[in-house]
Design a protein around this motif. Structure first.
Motif, PDB file in Angstrom:
ATOM      1  N   TYR A  79      31.001  41.278  38.920  1.00  0.00           N
ATOM      2  CA  TYR A  79      30.850  39.768  39.360  1.00  0.00           C
ATOM      3  C   TYR A  79      30.778  38.947  38.425  1.00  0.00           C
ATOM      4  CZ  TYR A  79      27.865  36.037  40.442  1.00  0.00           C
ATOM      5  OH  TYR A  79      27.244  34.651  40.802  1.00  0.00           O
ATOM      6  N   THR A  80      30.343  39.632  37.052  1.00  0.00           N
ATOM      7  CA  THR A  80      30.548  38.773  35.732  1.00  0.00           C
ATOM      8  C   THR A  80      31.842  38.663  35.334  1.00  0.00           C
ATOM      9  OG1 THR A  80      28.302  39.845  35.227  1.00  0.00           O
ATOM     10  CG2 THR A  80      29.708  38.816  33.394  1.00  0.00           C
ATOM     11  N   ARG A  81      32.508  39.659  35.585  1.00  0.00           N
ATOM     12  CA  ARG A  81      34.040  39.175  35.080  1.00  0.00           C
ATOM     13  C   ARG A  81      34.753  38.459  36.061  1.00  0.00           C
ATOM     14  NH1 ARG A  81      34.106  45.018  34.100  1.00  0.00           N
ATOM     15  NH2 ARG A  81      34.641  45.383  36.231  1.00  0.00           N
ATOM     16  N   MET A  82      34.387  38.120  37.320  1.00  0.00           N
ATOM     17  CA  MET A  82      35.045  37.404  38.259  1.00  0.00           C
ATOM     18  C   MET A  82      34.394  36.038  37.951  1.00  0.00           C
ATOM     19  SD  MET A  82      34.580  37.306  42.414  1.00  0.00           S
ATOM     20  CE  MET A  82      32.847  36.527  42.041  1.00  0.00           C
ATOM     21  N   THR A  83      33.321  35.848  37.655  1.00  0.00           N
ATOM     22  CA  THR A  83      32.650  34.459  37.438  1.00  0.00           C
ATOM     23  C   THR A  83      33.020  33.817  36.038  1.00  0.00           C
ATOM     24  OG1 THR A  83      30.700  35.383  36.673  1.00  0.00           O
ATOM     25  CG2 THR A  83      30.549  34.597  38.996  1.00  0.00           C
ATOM     26  N   ALA A  84      33.698  34.447  35.109  1.00  0.00           N
ATOM     27  CA  ALA A  84      33.919  34.196  33.950  1.00  0.00           C
ATOM     28  C   ALA A  84      35.234  33.530  33.984  1.00  0.00           C
ATOM     29  CB  ALA A  84      34.176  35.545  32.951  1.00  0.00           C
ATOM     30  N   ASP A  85      36.216  33.706  34.904  1.00  0.00           N
ATOM     31  CA  ASP A  85      37.417  33.045  35.120  1.00  0.00           C
ATOM     32  C   ASP A  85      37.500  33.085  36.480  1.00  0.00           C
ATOM     33  OD1 ASP A  85      39.762  31.977  35.222  1.00  0.00           O
ATOM     34  OD2 ASP A  85      40.797  33.587  34.072  1.00  0.00           O
ATOM     35  N   ALA A  86      37.220  31.857  37.056  1.00  0.00           N
ATOM     36  CA  ALA A  86      37.455  31.619  38.636  1.00  0.00           C
ATOM     37  C   ALA A  86      38.899  31.486  39.178  1.00  0.00           C
ATOM     38  CB  ALA A  86      36.849  30.231  38.967  1.00  0.00           C
ATOM     39  N   ASN A  87      39.863  31.506  38.238  1.00  0.00           N
ATOM     40  CA  ASN A  87      41.283  31.672  38.795  1.00  0.00           C
ATOM     41  C   ASN A  87      41.729  32.948  38.436  1.00  0.00           C
ATOM     42  OD1 ASN A  87      41.167  28.923  39.056  1.00  0.00           O
ATOM     43  ND2 ASN A  87      41.610  28.424  36.896  1.00  0.00           N
ATOM     44  N   ASP A  88      40.979  33.865  38.200  1.00  0.00           N
ATOM     45  CA  ASP A  88      41.342  35.414  38.019  1.00  0.00           C
ATOM     46  C   ASP A  88      41.281  36.128  39.306  1.00  0.00           C
ATOM     47  OD1 ASP A  88      42.311  37.939  37.215  1.00  0.00           O
ATOM     48  OD2 ASP A  88      40.557  37.964  35.589  1.00  0.00           O
ATOM     49  N   GLY A  89      42.446  36.112  39.904  1.00  0.00           N
ATOM     50  CA  GLY A  89      42.607  36.545  41.349  1.00  0.00           C
ATOM     51  C   GLY A  89      42.437  38.201  41.274  1.00  0.00           C
ATOM     52  N   LEU A  90      42.792  38.769  40.191  1.00  0.00           N
ATOM     53  CA  LEU A  90      42.640  40.368  40.069  1.00  0.00           C
ATOM     54  C   LEU A  90      41.351  40.663  39.944  1.00  0.00           C
ATOM     55  CD1 LEU A  90      44.191  43.077  39.750  1.00  0.00           C
ATOM     56  CD2 LEU A  90      44.196  42.660  37.228  1.00  0.00           C
ATOM     57  N   ALA A  91      40.396  39.858  39.060  1.00  0.00           N
ATOM     58  CA  ALA A  91      38.831  40.030  38.888  1.00  0.00           C
ATOM     59  C   ALA A  91      38.283  39.883  40.447  1.00  0.00           C
ATOM     60  CB  ALA A  91      38.672  39.262  38.050  1.00  0.00           C
ATOM     61  N   ARG A  92      38.784  39.063  41.065  1.00  0.00           N
ATOM     62  CA  ARG A  92      38.059  38.942  42.359  1.00  0.00           C
ATOM     63  C   ARG A  92      38.587  39.878  43.168  1.00  0.00           C
ATOM     64  NH1 ARG A  92      36.539  34.162  45.254  1.00  0.00           N
ATOM     65  NH2 ARG A  92      36.647  34.342  47.316  1.00  0.00           N
ATOM     66  N   LYS A  93      39.433  40.259  43.241  1.00  0.00           N
ATOM     67  CA  LYS A  93      39.944  41.492  44.218  1.00  0.00           C
ATOM     68  C   LYS A  93      39.055  42.737  43.621  1.00  0.00           C
ATOM     69  CE  LYS A  93      44.492  40.016  45.364  1.00  0.00           C
ATOM     70  NZ  LYS A  93      46.166  40.415  45.397  1.00  0.00           N
ATOM     71  N   GLN A  94      38.942  43.038  42.322  1.00  0.00           N
ATOM     72  CA  GLN A  94      38.455  44.215  41.995  1.00  0.00           C
ATOM     73  C   GLN A  94      36.940  44.165  42.485  1.00  0.00           C
ATOM     74  OE1 GLN A  94      39.577  46.715  40.427  1.00  0.00           O
ATOM     75  NE2 GLN A  94      37.394  47.809  40.647  1.00  0.00           N
ATOM     76  N   PHE A  95      36.351  43.060  41.999  1.00  0.00           N
ATOM     77  CA  PHE A  95      35.095  42.738  42.527  1.00  0.00           C
ATOM     78  C   PHE A  95      34.752  43.087  44.173  1.00  0.00           C
ATOM     79  CE2 PHE A  95      31.735  39.765  44.657  1.00  0.00           C
ATOM     80  CZ  PHE A  95      30.665  40.293  44.300  1.00  0.00           C
ATOM     81  N   GLU A  96      35.464  42.350  45.045  1.00  0.00           N
ATOM     82  CA  GLU A  96      35.366  42.900  46.510  1.00  0.00           C
ATOM     83  C   GLU A  96      35.621  44.303  46.644  1.00  0.00           C
ATOM     84  OE1 GLU A  96      37.067  41.363  50.675  1.00  0.00           O
ATOM     85  OE2 GLU A  96      38.067  40.705  48.881  1.00  0.00           O
ATOM     86  N   LEU A  97      36.498  44.950  45.894  1.00  0.00           N
ATOM     87  CA  LEU A  97      36.855  46.559  45.942  1.00  0.00           C
ATOM     88  C   LEU A  97      35.546  47.331  45.689  1.00  0.00           C
ATOM     89  CD1 LEU A  97      38.845  48.864  46.577  1.00  0.00           C
ATOM     90  CD2 LEU A  97      39.599  48.889  44.248  1.00  0.00           C
ATOM     91  N   ASP A  98      34.896  46.778  44.490  1.00  0.00           N
ATOM     92  CA  ASP A  98      33.921  47.616  43.924  1.00  0.00           C
ATOM     93  C   ASP A  98      32.524  47.506  44.877  1.00  0.00           C
ATOM     94  OD1 ASP A  98      35.160  48.336  41.776  1.00  0.00           O
ATOM     95  OD2 ASP A  98      34.309  46.918  40.394  1.00  0.00           O
TER      96      ASP A  98
END
Length: 293
Positions: A135-154
């Motif tokens: 969640y922290t990595r995803m919110t650090a960069d709102a445009n990072d689609g890979l971090a968003r997918k990783q968050f959902e996967l986790d």
């Protein structure tokens, strides 16, 4: 905010020094001097209060920094924070006999909390962990689609782990709960990751926040109270049935005793009749002359 307060303090000090360095005119300014003296006293008092407020704000800032370190830093400390919040919430609502923390299930796993429920449905497990790093990595960069997918996967992996470890047929309830200590993260999941929420529902893992868990626990407590009332009512009915049975037997025995008393009374009356008949005959025998003179 602390920087702004320090700048304000500096301006107040400069203003005070400017007032002190002004040369008095030849004219008698005694009243004005008295006013300046009072003003300096007021300013000194305000300055002291502002300094104290600055210290308090600094302490609050340190506390916020420590809280941020708990949430974003050490994983163990963050887990302890979530567990502690869960424990406080449950202890405030549920009766002591209806829950247990860190107990070992038959499968050997140790859930954060178990809500004791009669079977069915059975004991319900609450897990307080959450993949906050993703969640922290995803919110650090709102445009990072890979971090968003990783968050959902986790999050989905964690849901799978809860369903696999804590939903045991015949032992626990058919569902479990995943506790998220942050209302904002809970709201974000429902707003932006509706598919993950549906996935959790299919796995029978209910995602709860402090507010929704509070409502859920109050509902469970009401159900437990209703079950307890029904159980007590059943026991009372059983005791009443036994009491009525005892009263029936007592009534039958009282009737039998009454009949015995009635028969005894009849026998006594007959005995008294016989005595009344025998007594005159005895007197006649006593009065008879047998010629023994």
């Amino acid at each position: 905010m602390t920087t702004y307060i320090l700048i304000l303090l500096v301006l107040v000090v400069i203003l005070q020094l400017a007032l002190l360095m002004r040369r008095p005119a030849p004219v008698d300014f005694s009243p004005l001097n008295e006013s300046n003296t009072r003003l300096r006293e007021v300013l000194a008092d305000r300055l002291g209060k502002l300094s104290q407020n600055a210290i308090e704000l600094k302490n609050i800032g340190d506390d916020i920094a420590n809280f941020k370190n708990i949430l974003m830093g050490n994983k163990q400390a963050r887990g302890t924070f979530g567990e502690r919040q869960l424990e406080d919430l449950i202890a405030d609502i549920m009766p002591p006999e209806s829950y247990a923390f860190q107990c070992v299930l038959e499968s050997g796993v140790r859930p954060d909390c178990i809500i004791r429920l009669p079977y069915p449905p059975g004991d319900m497990v609450i897990d307080s962990k959450f993949p906050l790093e993703s969640y922290t990595r995803m919110t650090a960069d709102a445009n990072d689609g890979l971090a968003r997918k990783q968050f959902e996967l986790d999050v989905r992996k964690h849901i799978d782990a809860i369903a696999e470890k804590y939903i045991i047929p015949g032992v626990t309830a058919e569902s479990a709960m995943m506790f998220i200590a942050s209302e904002s993260i809970f709201e974000m999941l429902h707003r932006e990751f509706g598919g993950t929420i549906e996935y959790a529902a299919r796995k029978k893992v209910f995602i709860v926040s402090p507010a929704t868990l509070w409502a859920t626990l109050n509902t469970i407590r009401a159900v437990l109270s209703d079950i307890k009332i029904k159980r007590v009512a059943a026991q009372i009915k059983k005791e009443l049935d036994a009491l009525l049975s005892d009263l029936t037997r007592l009534s039958d025995r009282a009737d039998n005793l009454g009949r015995h008393f009635s028969q005894t009374t009849t026998d006594i009356e007959q005995l008294q009749t016989s005595i009344r008949k025998i007594a005159p005959r005895a007197e006649k025998l006593r009065d008879m002359d047998f010629g023994e003179d």
